[in-house]
Design an enzyme around this catalytic site. Sequence first.
Site, PDB file in Angstrom:
ATOM      1  N   ASP A 271      42.774  12.582  22.623  1.00  0.00           N
ATOM      2  CA  ASP A 271      44.225  13.487  22.770  1.00  0.00           C
ATOM      3  C   ASP A 271      44.882  13.493  21.637  1.00  0.00           C
ATOM      4  O   ASP A 271      45.844  14.224  21.519  1.00  0.00           O
ATOM      5  CB  ASP A 271      44.805  12.842  24.102  1.00  0.00           C
ATOM      6  CG  ASP A 271      44.257  12.918  25.186  1.00  0.00           C
ATOM      7  OD1 ASP A 271      43.563  13.923  25.473  1.00  0.00           O
ATOM      8  OD2 ASP A 271      44.329  12.134  26.193  1.00  0.00           O
TER       9      ASP A 271
ATOM     10  N   GLY B  90      43.496  17.160  28.313  1.00  0.00           N
ATOM     11  CA  GLY B  90      44.756  17.363  27.627  1.00  0.00           C
ATOM     12  C   GLY B  90      45.852  17.356  28.853  1.00  0.00           C
ATOM     13  O   GLY B  90      46.441  18.347  29.277  1.00  0.00           O
TER      14      GLY B  90
END
Length: 362
Positions: free
Chosen positions: A137, A180
């Site tokens: 991420d 995400g």
Amino acid sequence: MLRVGMLTSGGDCQALNATMRAIYKSVKHNAKEPVEIYGFIDGYKGLMYNNFKMLRGDDFASILTVGGTILGTSRTPFKDLDKPDEKGNDKVKLMKKTYKVLELDCLVVLGGNGSIKTANRLSEEGLNVIAMPKTIDNDLWGTDMTFGFQSAVDIATRCIDEIHTTASSHGRVFIVELMGHKTGWLPLNAGIAGGADIILLPEIPYDLDQVVKVVENKKTSNDGHFMIIVVAEGAMSKEDRKLSKKEYKERLSQYMYPSVSYKLAAEIEELTGREVRVTVPGHTQRGGAPDAYDRVFASRLGSEAGKLVCDGKYGYMVAYKNREIIKVPLKEVAGKLKLVQPDASIIEQARMLGISFGDEQE
């Protein structure tokens, strides 16, 4: 004797093995005394329950190119750290006991946001800890890059690339849902690299009317027979953003759709009449071998971690700033997320390329 503990915690990703290899090689080549490496199995659980194996040179041979983690990993949520385990034991005390029984000189933790918070907690409890920034991420505060991120971007981009041909053949709108949940670095970068028309991120709430407007405008353009929309799994509409966390969770529980992408697909089909399909590459984004960038990056990070071990400098996370490998105090980064700022230059540059983020600025 220099005794070093090492563990991988949280979600796996590419370059965990490459980073551990680099730490081992750096320590072995630079320590002024014999070295023992203790690898804890399945993350903090191994540290809690004294489950480890001694790591030797053969364990690190040929793992530079191997994804996953030779130690295994698991999630030990920071929010549950002070809750007793199934037998009523204090988790932090269990970790400290193992550390002291093995007479470790330091513990190296490879992990993401939650793992870094736990590493900082152990540092505050008096253990010598060094943390390594792991996550696809790329959302750790204090570092420009995390290992695993670039490899995941490459995989996600290849997925988008391969969708182009089927989208073009059928003249469809394709939604590619990428990982995400809280931050959108991965879908942002993969979306730009893959030539997406729309990118929806957690940090920029979208307006359905704006998304539909972009879809309709693309349909009338010269290249409008197909369209690619990249959606972060944590993307949220403006209406949903106004809800409290409790209200939003309740709304999600009532969804008839597996995720926001399927809901968005149904809404676009209803409002535009276009055929919409959804592709979710899921955990493939953090699987497989690390790319060349991550192999070099992991080697640099691991080398610096080894130097900190040999120099006896603890309480830091190894980080990457302005193209240099540095160390930052754990207490300064623990618990902080690095979000995509809506006014960031990369967002502005993407807009100039004609990419929509589904907001009022379109």
